[in-house]
Motif scaffolding. Sequence first.
Motif, short mmCIF file in Angstrom:
data_model
loop_
_atom_site.label_atom_id
_atom_site.label_comp_id
_atom_site.label_asym_id
_atom_site.label_seq_id
_atom_site.Cartn_x
_atom_site.Cartn_y
_atom_site.Cartn_z
N GLY A 76 -20.42 43.72 -23.93
CA GLY A 76 -20.11 45.00 -23.29
C GLY A 76 -20.46 46.25 -24.07
O GLY A 76 -19.96 47.32 -23.75
N GLU A 77 -21.37 46.14 -25.06
CA GLU A 77 -21.69 47.31 -25.88
C GLU A 77 -22.33 48.45 -25.08
O GLU A 77 -22.27 49.60 -25.50
N HIS A 78 -22.95 48.12 -23.95
CA HIS A 78 -23.48 49.15 -23.05
C HIS A 78 -22.55 49.35 -21.85
O HIS A 78 -22.24 50.48 -21.47
N SER A 79 -22.11 48.25 -21.26
CA SER A 79 -21.32 48.34 -20.02
C SER A 79 -20.06 49.18 -20.20
O SER A 79 -19.74 50.03 -19.35
N ILE A 80 -19.34 48.96 -21.29
CA ILE A 80 -18.04 49.61 -21.44
C ILE A 80 -18.15 51.12 -21.67
O ILE A 80 -17.51 51.90 -20.95
N PRO A 81 -18.95 51.60 -22.63
CA PRO A 81 -19.04 53.06 -22.77
C PRO A 81 -19.64 53.75 -21.56
O PRO A 81 -19.31 54.90 -21.27
N LEU A 82 -20.50 53.06 -20.81
CA LEU A 82 -21.08 53.67 -19.61
C LEU A 82 -20.04 53.80 -18.49
O LEU A 82 -20.10 54.74 -17.68
N ALA A 83 -19.09 52.87 -18.43
CA ALA A 83 -18.07 52.91 -17.37
C ALA A 83 -16.88 53.77 -17.74
O ALA A 83 -16.21 54.31 -16.86
N ALA A 84 -16.60 53.91 -19.03
CA ALA A 84 -15.38 54.61 -19.46
C ALA A 84 -15.40 56.07 -19.04
O ALA A 84 -16.41 56.76 -19.18
N ASP A 85 -14.28 56.52 -18.50
CA ASP A 85 -14.07 57.93 -18.15
C ASP A 85 -15.09 58.45 -17.14
O ASP A 85 -15.42 59.64 -17.12
N ALA A 104 -15.00 40.42 -20.99
CA ALA A 104 -13.81 40.63 -20.16
C ALA A 104 -12.64 41.13 -21.00
O ALA A 104 -11.89 42.02 -20.57
N ARG A 105 -12.47 40.59 -22.20
CA ARG A 105 -11.38 41.06 -23.07
C ARG A 105 -11.59 42.52 -23.49
O ARG A 105 -10.65 43.31 -23.51
N ASN A 106 -12.82 42.86 -23.84
CA ASN A 106 -13.10 44.24 -24.24
C ASN A 106 -12.92 45.21 -23.07
O ASN A 106 -12.40 46.31 -23.24
N ALA A 107 -13.34 44.78 -21.88
CA ALA A 107 -13.16 45.63 -20.70
C ALA A 107 -11.68 45.86 -20.44
O ALA A 107 -11.24 46.99 -20.16
N ALA A 108 -10.87 44.79 -20.53
CA ALA A 108 -9.42 44.93 -20.29
C ALA A 108 -8.79 45.83 -21.35
O ALA A 108 -7.89 46.63 -21.03
N ARG A 109 -9.24 45.74 -22.58
CA ARG A 109 -8.68 46.57 -23.65
C ARG A 109 -8.89 48.05 -23.36
O ARG A 109 -8.10 48.91 -23.79
N ASN A 110 -9.95 48.38 -22.61
CA ASN A 110 -10.26 49.76 -22.27
C ASN A 110 -9.80 50.16 -20.87
O ASN A 110 -10.17 51.22 -20.37
N GLY A 111 -9.01 49.28 -20.24
CA GLY A 111 -8.53 49.57 -18.89
C GLY A 111 -9.61 49.54 -17.84
O GLY A 111 -9.51 50.21 -16.82
N LEU A 112 -10.65 48.72 -18.06
CA LEU A 112 -11.81 48.70 -17.17
C LEU A 112 -12.01 47.35 -16.50
O LEU A 112 -13.09 47.06 -15.98
N ALA A 113 -10.96 46.53 -16.48
CA ALA A 113 -11.10 45.19 -15.91
C ALA A 113 -11.52 45.22 -14.45
O ALA A 113 -12.22 44.32 -13.97
N ASP A 114 -11.12 46.28 -13.72
CA ASP A 114 -11.49 46.37 -12.30
C ASP A 114 -12.67 47.29 -12.07
O ASP A 114 -13.04 47.56 -10.92
#
Length: 268
Positions: A76-85, A104-114
């Motif tokens: 998720g090194e790209h997916s998570i920062p692109l989705a956050a906020d 999935a764990r990293n996404a959940a940690r950032n509140g991005l599981a959904d």
Amino acid sequence: MSALDPPAWLERVGFRTLYRLADLTYALGVATPKRTVAGTYWSYEPTNPHGDDAGLAALSRLPTDATVIDAGAHVGEHSIPLAADTDRRVVAFEPNAESADRLARNAARNGLADRIDCRRAGLGDERGSLPFYRSTFSKCSAFDRDRATRWGARVAAVEEVPVYRLDDVVSGAGTGTAAGDPVAPPDAIKVDVEGHELAVLRGAAATLRTHRPLLVVEVHGAGDAGSDEDAAAGDSAARDDHAAALRSWLSERGYGVEERGDVWVCRG
């Protein structure tokens, strides 16, 4: 090899140490903030290899409601920062089951599981399934056994995983499984698939022709050869041939390439 290049044994020790440390941070649940050109997020990874990634920077300039396909999403090194906020939708394809679990764990940690749609599958130019070689160095995992055993790594498991054509996913052409559920036409496609870049793009040819998404492609060659200079020269030639074929395919479809090292930012 130049005088400044580290010897192969040292790189192998470094990789082994890094992946053992990652196993530990995930086992203990130790997440740390990762600052990137696209913003800050939390991850259980011990390092931040894409913090100043030129491709991530280009993707971060997309509209805040863009749809992004992340082919080879890893953890998720790209997916998570692109989705956050933002209101972006990220559809992340990751064939490595271990990496998908960590994503999935990293996404959940950032509140991005959904908000991040993680699909445990690969993308290619034919629909079906292929054996996937899960490496003890997770970033080396690939559909090719040789690539999974670079730098002293071993094959930890062989898993049969589904592979889809992105054109079929975008068009909703009856893939029949949740991993192949239809997605909106993408505004961008990021590709980091260990040498299978052309297969992914061929499977997305109609999507590129119709929707002209931004492409961010990490270009890989045939593999690394360590300290054997003859083998290294052969690998370099193979990478050059692969890059030339990739550039030609993109050019024929009206895409220009901006090279940022191994990362290509391609606009149509």
